[in-house]
Structure formats: structure tokens, C-alpha cells
Scaffold this active site. Structure first.
Site, PDB file in Angstrom:
ATOM      1  N   CYS A 198       1.057  -1.136   0.082  1.00 27.97           N
ATOM      2  CA  CYS A 198      -0.071  -0.050   0.006  1.00 27.97           C
ATOM      3  C   CYS A 198       0.934   0.919   0.008  1.00 27.97           C
ATOM      4  O   CYS A 198       0.874   1.966   1.006  1.00 27.97           O
ATOM      5  CB  CYS A 198      -0.926  -0.016   1.017  1.00 27.97           C
ATOM      6  SG  CYS A 198      -1.804  -1.658   1.528  1.00 27.97           S
ATOM      7  N   ALA A 200       1.294   4.288  -1.869  1.00 33.93           N
ATOM      8  CA  ALA A 200       1.043   5.753  -1.820  1.00 33.93           C
ATOM      9  C   ALA A 200       0.875   6.310  -0.709  1.00 33.93           C
ATOM     10  O   ALA A 200       0.234   5.618   0.226  1.00 33.93           O
ATOM     11  CB  ALA A 200      -0.027   5.868  -2.935  1.00 33.93           C
ATOM     12  N   PRO A 201       1.362   7.554  -0.426  1.00 35.14           N
ATOM     13  CA  PRO A 201       1.731   8.663  -1.506  1.00 35.14           C
ATOM     14  C   PRO A 201       3.329   8.467  -1.814  1.00 35.14           C
ATOM     15  O   PRO A 201       3.897   9.239  -2.497  1.00 35.14           O
ATOM     16  CB  PRO A 201       1.489   9.897  -0.857  1.00 35.14           C
ATOM     17  CG  PRO A 201       1.344   9.603   0.656  1.00 35.14           C
ATOM     18  CD  PRO A 201       1.061   8.286   0.748  1.00 35.14           C
ATOM     19  N   GLY A 202       3.960   7.632  -1.088  1.00 37.03           N
ATOM     20  CA  GLY A 202       5.465   7.208  -1.545  1.00 37.03           C
ATOM     21  C   GLY A 202       6.474   7.657  -0.574  1.00 37.03           C
ATOM     22  O   GLY A 202       7.617   7.285  -0.873  1.00 37.03           O
ATOM     23  N   GLY A 203       6.339   8.050   0.541  1.00 42.73           N
ATOM     24  CA  GLY A 203       7.501   8.228   1.515  1.00 42.73           C
ATOM     25  C   GLY A 203       8.128   7.015   2.051  1.00 42.73           C
ATOM     26  O   GLY A 203       9.221   7.178   1.906  1.00 42.73           O
ATOM     27  N   CYS A 327      -1.155   4.858  11.109  1.00 37.51           N
ATOM     28  CA  CYS A 327      -0.747   5.911  11.706  1.00 37.51           C
ATOM     29  C   CYS A 327      -1.931   6.230  12.366  1.00 37.51           C
ATOM     30  O   CYS A 327      -2.815   7.439  12.397  1.00 37.51           O
ATOM     31  CB  CYS A 327      -0.581   7.051  10.786  1.00 37.51           C
ATOM     32  SG  CYS A 327      -1.761   6.962   9.275  1.00 37.51           S
TER      33      CYS A 327
END
Length: 401
Positions: A198, A200-203, A327
Site C-alpha cells: 500500500c 502511496a503517497p510514496g514516503g 498511523c
């Protein structure tokens, strides 16, 4: 005389207007569209009830921290002029928490060699069932290439946006520094094949690439719009030759089906699932999962998270490891999902996995983050005004067969 008559008529009209109910006098546009109870307020009410019970005396401190400005870390981009960027940020007082906490962890718990070579420590691991055989834990061998700078505890300085270098590559990526912990705990080593289920967003994908050790990286997210953000991150931070199709494969499949697509394939799997995103839910109306129109979606989150984690356990090969993260503070989305996924994997798929003890790992970073005391499974970073990172939950699973 006529003037007096006109004045009387005007006064009578004004008196008549004044008794008209206010709701019928003015109908502003916002009154028809604004929710009576903002989603952020609904989120706070929900958290007060649930987290107040879950965290007890800790909740007031966590509550005020999540309602305050979040603290960030600067993940150094090794594909830019990293040395120059590091020196500039360090001159502003920022510290590399990965390196500094690791070195202090050496002094508290053992030598650098013991951690780098993954020598076993005797420790007790939690499992989803008390009857399960518990395993000894091998501490993560932290990648020397991952560097993330933060300002010290109590320092509320903010990082400026990164500037592009001569190759138009950005020097650092701003992220919640606690979001880097799942990548560090995943312990991806030289030549490993890794799945970011999963992404995205890519960090976290960007952090995985900073290790410069992964042999093959599969990057997936079911959301097409979020994947567009991931593509922009890669374009801004990674030169194109470093994420060719031979090294990085990007897809947008339903992650729940991944176990059927590529079973027993990867050395490591990161399952950073969609969740209530607690801090966003408290502060932003936009895309807030506590909107009444998204109630069913929110209620179905634990099922979705369980399905994604089970898919991750299917995708990893026996002997490999899966890192589950969120989170949110929610036990229903954290420990309960892990327990249920282990049960489903065992009973329905014949997959046996055990929870690994991340206690020694958390101790390494205790000077930077505030961890919840004695969680049932995994580790949980609690927001705190002096170190306002998180919340981040992480739990590491070892698949035995």
C-alpha cells in the site's frame, strides 16, 4: 404633513420586518452546505471516548499533542548531493536520529557489531495465541544509507522546503520521522526482493530506495489518484535510471488479491494499510474519513486491513518477514487486526507466522520518540509536545512456513 405620514409608514414597515424570524430573513449559501457537526469534531468525540479508555492518564497529553503542529523529519535523498544537504541542515541544529540513536543504543545495550550482524538477543515475543511457541528476536540491521534529520526534543524549528540541485533532484523529503520506523524495522538487506503493498503517497517507498540495497522492489497501491502522487515523488527524488522496470515495478492492483497473484515470492513485505489517519482526521475537513457519508467505509477498515495483512503473509516466502503499520492509535486497527490476520492465515491458508519482539528496536529510538508502555503486540509511537511525531503503530511478523 405628508412627510410625517411617510415616516409613520416607514416605521411600521421596519417594525414589521424586525419581527420576521431570522431564519426566514437571510439564507446564506454556507448555511445550506456546511455540516452542523464538522468531521473533525466527530473525530475528536470518537477519540475522546475510545482513546480516553485505551490510554487512560496518557490521553490528555496525546490529545493536546495531536491538536498541535506536527513535527517533521528530513529524509536525506542519497541520489542528490547528500553530503552538502546534510551539512546545511546540521548547521541549523538538526540531528540524524537514525545514526545518533543507534550509537546511543550501542552504549545502552551492546556493540555496533552485535546489531549490524544481527546477533540474537534472548527476548520474549508476543504471539496471537498464548499457546504458540515464541521465537527469539534478531535485532534489525539498520541500513547505513538511511539518514533522517530532526530537530531535538523541545525544538520547534521547521524545515524549509527542499531545493532542487543542478539535476533538478530534491535534496530531502519531509515526512513524519516516526513513519520511517516501519522501513527501518523491515530490515531489507542486500539483494532482497521487497513488496510495498500500500505504497502511496510514496514516503516509505522513497525510504526503501534510499537503502540502495534492494534487488527488486514491487510498489503497489489500489488508488490511482494516490499513485499519481507516488509517481511525482519518484520523479522529483530518484533519477530515472535508478527506478527502471528491472529494479522497480509499479502497479495499481487491489492489494487484497496479491497473495493470489504472487504467493511465496518476496523476502520482505511492507503492509502500511489505510486507516483512520488520526492526526489528519482531527485537523482537516478535506477527505476526512469521519464524514457521515463515509461511516460505512470507516467501519469496514479493520476487515480491509486484515485482508491486506493476510495478502502480505501470502506474498512473503517462508522465512521472510512482514511489517504491518498504521498511523492510528486504535487497538481495533492495530493489535486486533494482527491477531485476526494470524488466525485467518493459519486456519484458512495453512500459513504460520509469529510476532517478533520490537522492544530492543524501540529502545534504540527512545531518545527521539515516545513509545507507548508495554503494548500487547508491536510498538506504538505516541505524539508528545516535546517530540510531536506519530501516531505510528508497527508490528513485525516472521513467516515460518
Amino acid at each position: 404633513m405628508a412627510a410625517r405620514t411617510n415616516v409613520r409608514i416607514l416605521l411600521r414597515k421596519l417594525k414589521w420586518i424586525s419581527v420576521i424570524p431570522r431564519r426566514n430573513r437571510v439564507k446564506t449559501k454556507w448555511a445550506a452546505s456546511q455540516a452542523k457537526f464538522p468531521s473533525t469534531s466527530l473525530a475528536l468525540q470518537n477519540f475522546d471516548v475510545n482513546y480516553g479508555t485505551q490510554l487512560g492518564d496518557l490521553w490528555p497529553s496525546v490529545r493536546v499533542s495531536m491538536l498541535s503542529e506536527q513535527k517533521y523529519g528530513a529524509l536525506i535523498n542519497n541520489f542528490s548531493d547528500a553530503t552538502e544537504v546534510m551539512e546545511e541542515l546540521q548547521s541549523q541544529g538538526a540531528l540524524d536520529f537514525v545514526c545518533s540513536d543507534f550509537e546511543q543504543g550501542d552504549e545502552r545495550q551492546g556493540t555496533t557489531e552485535e546489531y549490524l550482524h544481527g546477533d540474537e538477543l534472548s527476548s520474549v515475543n508476543a504471539t496471537f495465541s498464548a499457546s504458540e511457541t515464541q521465537e527469539e528476536t534478531v535485532p534489525p540491521r539498520l541500513s547505513p544509507n538511511i539518514k533522517c534529520l530532526v530537530f531535538p526534543k523541545g525544538d520547534i524549528s521547521r524545515f524549509k522546503p527542499a531545493r532542487p540541485d543542478s539535476n533538478r533532484t530534491l535534496g530531502y523529503y519531509l515526512m513524519d520521522a516516526a513513519s520511517l520506523l516501519p522501513v527501518l524495522a523491515l530490515d531489507a538487506q542486500e539483494g532482497h526482493s521487497v513488496l510495498d503493498l500500500c505504497a502511496a503517497p510514496g514516503g516509505k517507498t522513497l525510504a526503501l530506495l534510499q537503502t540502495q540495497a534492494i534487488g527488486y522492489l514491487a510498489v503497489n497501491d489500489s488508488s490511482v489518484s494516490r499513485m499519481a502522487r507516488l509517481h511525482r515523488v519518484l520523479q522529483n527524488y530518484i533519477p530515472r535510471e535508478h527506478w527502471s522496470e528491472d529494479q522497480v515495478r509499479i502497479t495499481s492492483f487491489d492489494g487484497r488479491k496479491w497473495g493470489e497473484l504472487e504467493r511465496d515470492t518476496f523476502d520482505r513485505v511492507l503492509v502500511d494499510v489505510p486507516c483512520t489517519t488520526d492526526r489528519h482526521s482531527l485537523l482537516e475537513e478535506d477527505n476526512n474519513i469521519f464524514k457521515k457519508s463515509r461511516t460505512k467505509e470507516r467501519q469496514m477498515l479493520p476487515l480491509l486491513q486484515t485482508q491486506l495483512l493476510v495478502a502480505g503473509l501470502q506474498a512473503v516466502q517462508p522465512g521472510g518477514e512482514v511489517l504491518y503499520s498504521t498511523c492510528t492509535l486504535s487497538q481495533l486497527q492495530n493489535e486486533c487486526v494482527v491477531e485476526r490476520a494470524l488466525q485467518v492465515a493459519q486456519e484458512e491458508l495453512g500459513i504460520t507466522a509469529h510476532v517478533q519482539d520490537l522492544g530492543p528496536f524501540a529502545q534504540l529510538f527512545g531518545d527521539t520518540f515516545r513509545f507507548a508502555p508495554k503494548p500487547r503486540l508491536g510498538e506504538l509511537v505516541l505524539p508528545h509536545l516535546t517530540a510531536n511525531f506519530g501516531p505510528i503503530y508497527l508490528c513485525k511478523l516472521h513467516r515460518s512456513h
